[in-house]
Design a protein around this motif. Structure first.
Motif, mmCIF file in Angstrom:
data_model
loop_
_atom_site.group_PDB
_atom_site.id
_atom_site.type_symbol
_atom_site.label_atom_id
_atom_site.label_comp_id
_atom_site.label_asym_id
_atom_site.label_seq_id
_atom_site.Cartn_x
_atom_site.Cartn_y
_atom_site.Cartn_z
ATOM 1 N N LEU A 120 56.926 103.929 27.137
ATOM 2 C CA LEU A 120 56.993 103.205 28.410
ATOM 3 C C LEU A 120 58.430 102.832 28.781
ATOM 4 O O LEU A 120 58.760 102.698 29.955
ATOM 5 C CB LEU A 120 56.141 101.929 28.353
ATOM 6 N N ARG A 129 54.579 107.650 32.761
ATOM 7 C CA ARG A 129 54.156 106.299 32.338
ATOM 8 C C ARG A 129 52.669 106.090 32.614
ATOM 9 O O ARG A 129 51.961 105.465 31.832
ATOM 10 C CB ARG A 129 55.002 105.231 33.042
ATOM 11 N N ILE A 157 49.828 105.147 29.803
ATOM 12 C CA ILE A 157 48.916 104.000 29.955
ATOM 13 C C ILE A 157 47.468 104.499 29.934
ATOM 14 O O ILE A 157 46.600 103.901 29.296
ATOM 15 C CB ILE A 157 49.233 103.220 31.250
ATOM 16 N N ASN A 184 46.473 105.375 26.413
ATOM 17 C CA ASN A 184 46.251 104.171 25.601
ATOM 18 C C ASN A 184 44.914 103.521 25.955
ATOM 19 O O ASN A 184 44.215 103.017 25.074
ATOM 20 C CB ASN A 184 47.399 103.181 25.802
ATOM 21 N N THR A 185 44.567 103.550 27.238
ATOM 22 C CA THR A 185 43.279 102.976 27.669
ATOM 23 C C THR A 185 42.122 103.783 27.076
ATOM 24 O O THR A 185 41.132 103.217 26.594
ATOM 25 C CB THR A 185 43.191 102.992 29.209
ATOM 26 N N VAL A 245 54.177 94.937 28.525
ATOM 27 C CA VAL A 245 54.149 96.211 29.255
ATOM 28 C C VAL A 245 54.981 96.080 30.525
ATOM 29 O O VAL A 245 55.853 96.915 30.814
ATOM 30 C CB VAL A 245 52.693 96.619 29.599
ATOM 31 N N PHE A 286 50.701 100.687 36.360
ATOM 32 C CA PHE A 286 49.800 100.109 35.370
ATOM 33 C C PHE A 286 48.343 100.217 35.843
ATOM 34 O O PHE A 286 47.471 100.672 35.094
ATOM 35 C CB PHE A 286 50.173 98.639 35.119
ATOM 36 N N LYS A 319 45.487 102.573 34.120
ATOM 37 C CA LYS A 319 44.253 102.015 33.560
ATOM 38 C C LYS A 319 43.028 102.717 34.175
ATOM 39 O O LYS A 319 42.066 103.023 33.478
ATOM 40 C CB LYS A 319 44.166 100.501 33.842
#
Lengths: 327, 258
Positions: free
Chosen positions: A108, B4, B8, B11-12, B87, B97, B101
């Motif tokens: 990130l 990015r 994200i 990761n979700t 974050v 973000f 998600k």
């Protein structure tokens, strides 16, 4: 160049059922932190320290005022790649291991894939988590999470590091390691802005401190100046099991501790006190001027506003410091 | 895709997998295999109809429940747990973000639906002993179900950007139920006049039209799905989801994180 320029940053919240009542979290704050400086932001719980940090990190938006970080506006996305942040009592994705978490944050932060893994391992080693790197964070203790928090804050080699209560939840050994880490960051030329209510940490680490209370900056000063000022008294320590009568008559505040006496006498009585010791043939251990402590300064600044205002009017040193801070 | 957003989203997805969200597949597999065996025993000539109806309805319901209950926590959980702080203190924009998600959850649902679809086809093979050409329409019904998930995820995310998780769940579920009756609502609007007619028409067109995405009964009977409906539904679902996500982003951009 200034690392942080806070220009009348102010924050208030609307509270109550109808959200009509305004609660001031931070009064207009003006403060400048120079590059390479370690700055301690001190204040009791609820003073406005975390609000200030959240404003600077763009997590909450100011009601008025602005700030510049490393010469750029707060909303400039470039700023974030040069800044590291450790929130108070950090909580991370507990489904990840420490290694995975740091790798994710590295991604990130825009760290190139090449060298990222090596940097992650380096950071894990630096905070003493190499052995637990593969363990999911849900199995980590509070102190271990704080270490992960520190690692993620410095992972991308930022120029400026914000730490919110970095010693919170750490045992004495952990606190010492964090202190060492901040020292290392200073040696590397980083700017560190950290909030704390533990004065000994601030005294040991900071170049300057700012005292905030009830959302208002009450004072800014260089730690060296605050702690070097003598207070017109000297402390004399000597071997004896009783306090000589001659010393008491000089107005000394003395206490016996084992076979030693610790006496504090007015500076102008210093020679007379030494004469008493010579006459009584007592062995001198030390004689040191009594200096102000950060704690005294802190407590003075936390006094109610009226008393604080009077104190400020008399405090030319503080004015000088505030000028230097751009306050 | 912005890298990015991809990180994200991944990761979700990883969080959902590690939090055992995909364990619902076990319940689904048990339900479907039990149903297939039972249908094979008691039904005559309608085995395919029952298995497709039951299988696709289960795929839809399992997915909607996951979409609502994970969707409402996508952002609010991160704010409550303060995982968001570290974050957003990186060069991650708030819209990235939210979108990341969203893609993470829809990705989870697509994987979940893929395995459920395998189950449906296996059950179909068990009761019918062979695949027929008309079974291909089941894939279209599954595609529509995925479109439904996109919209439900987007709505859950939208409500959670300004409301509590409980209220977000209530709002999203209520819209899902109303949206499933959207065609009836539009019919009602057509026969109503005056102010009530206006209101009914407005409501009918604002609520998501989930009923247009439900072709389960049609494909269970082996009927074809018109190509035009596939196109319209695709555009509609994408536009509706984009609007809901944009709303969520607009609200989240201005939100103070406490």
């Amino acid at each position: 160049m200034a690392a942080i320029e806070i220009l009348d940053l102010e924050k208030s919240y609307l509270v109550g059922f109808w959200r009509k009542r305004q609660k001031l979290a931070l009064r207009p704050l003006r403060l400048t932190i120079e590059e390479g400086e370690v700055f301690g932001f001190l204040g009791p719980n609820g003073a406005g320290k975390t609000t200030t940090l959240k404003l600077l990190m763009g997590l909450v938006f100011p009601t008025a005022g602005t700030a510049r970080i490393l010469g750029k506006n707060l909303d400039d996305p470039e700023v974030k790649s040069q800044v590291g942040f450790l929130p108070e009592q950090p909580y991370f994705y507990d489904h990840l291991s420490a290694r995975e978490l740091l790798n994710y944050y590295g991604q990130l932060s825009g760290m190139p894939a090449k060298g990222r893994s090596a940097r992650v391992e380096q950071m894990l080693a630096r905070v003493g988590l190499s052995d637990s790197a593969g363990l999911q964070l849900r199995k980590f203790s509070k102190g271990m999470l704080q270490r992960v928090g520190l690692a993620q804050a410095i992972l991308h080699d930022p120029k400026l590091v914000f730490l919110d209560e970095p010693m919170s939840g750490l045992d004495p050994m952990g606190r010492r390691e964090v202190r060492d880490l901040i020292q290392q960051l200073r040696n590397e030329g980083k700017t560190v802005f950290f909030s704390t209510h533990i004065l000994s940490d601030a005294e040991a680490l900071c170049d300057r401190v700012g005292i905030i209370h009830q959302g208002e900056l009450r004072g800014v000063g260089a730690v060296a100046d605050l702690t070097s000022e003598t207070r017109g008294k000297v402390e004399i320590i000597f071997y004896s099991q009783t306090v000589p009568v001659g010393l008491t008559s000089l107005g000394a505040e003395a206490r016996v501790s084992g076979d030693m006496v610790n006496a504090v006498v007015p500076e102008e009585q210093q020679d007379a006190a030494l004469e008493v010791l010579r006459r009584e043939r007592l062995r001198l251990i030390s004689l040191t001027p009594v200096r102000s402590s950060l704690e005294e300064y802190y407590i003075q600044k936390l006094q109610p506003a009226e008393a604080g205002d009077d104190a400020r009017a008399d405090d030319s040193r503080d004015k000088e410091n505030r000028k230097g801070a751009g306050v | 895709m912005n890298s990015r957003i991809g990180y994200i989203a991944f990761n979700t997805f990883r969080e959902a997998v590690r939090d055992r969200v995909l364990y619902n597949l076990i319940a689904f597999a048990l339900l479907l295999s039990g149903a297939a065996i039972l249908v094979g025993e008691i039904s005559i000539d309608i085995e395919r109809l029952v298995v497709v109806n039951l299988g696709l309805t289960a795929v839809s319901l399992f997915g909607v429940v996951i979409a609502i209950f994970i969707g409402i926590g996508l952002v609010s959980k991160e704010i409550d747990k303060r995982t968001l702080y570290t974050v957003l203190s990186r060069p991650v924009r708030r819209w990235e973000f939210v979108v990341g998600k969203f893609f993470g959850l829809t990705g989870t649902l697509v994987v979940n639906t893929f395995f459920m679809a395998l189950g449906v086809f296996l059950a179909l093979l068990y009761v019918a002993h062979k695949f027929e050409k008309m079974d291909g329409w089941v894939l279209v019904a599954l595609y529509f179900i995925v479109l439904q998930f996109l919209m439900v995820c987007a709505l859950a995310l939208f409500f959670s950007s300004f409301s509590t998780p409980l209220m977000s769940a209530v709002f999203t579920f209520a819209l899902f139920v109303i949206g499933s009756l959207a065609e009836d609502l539009r019919g009602f609007a057509r026969i109503t006049h005056g102010l009530a007619g206006w209101i009914a028409t407005a409501v009918a067109y604002v609520v998501p039209n989930f009923s247009a995405l439900n072709v389960i009964s049609q494909v269970a009977h082996g009927d074809a799905v018109p190509g035009r409906l596939i196109l319209y539904n695709s555009v509609y679902a994408l536009l509706y989801s984009t609007m809901a996500i944009s709303g969520a982003v607009l609200i989240f951009q201005r939100r103070n994180l406490k």
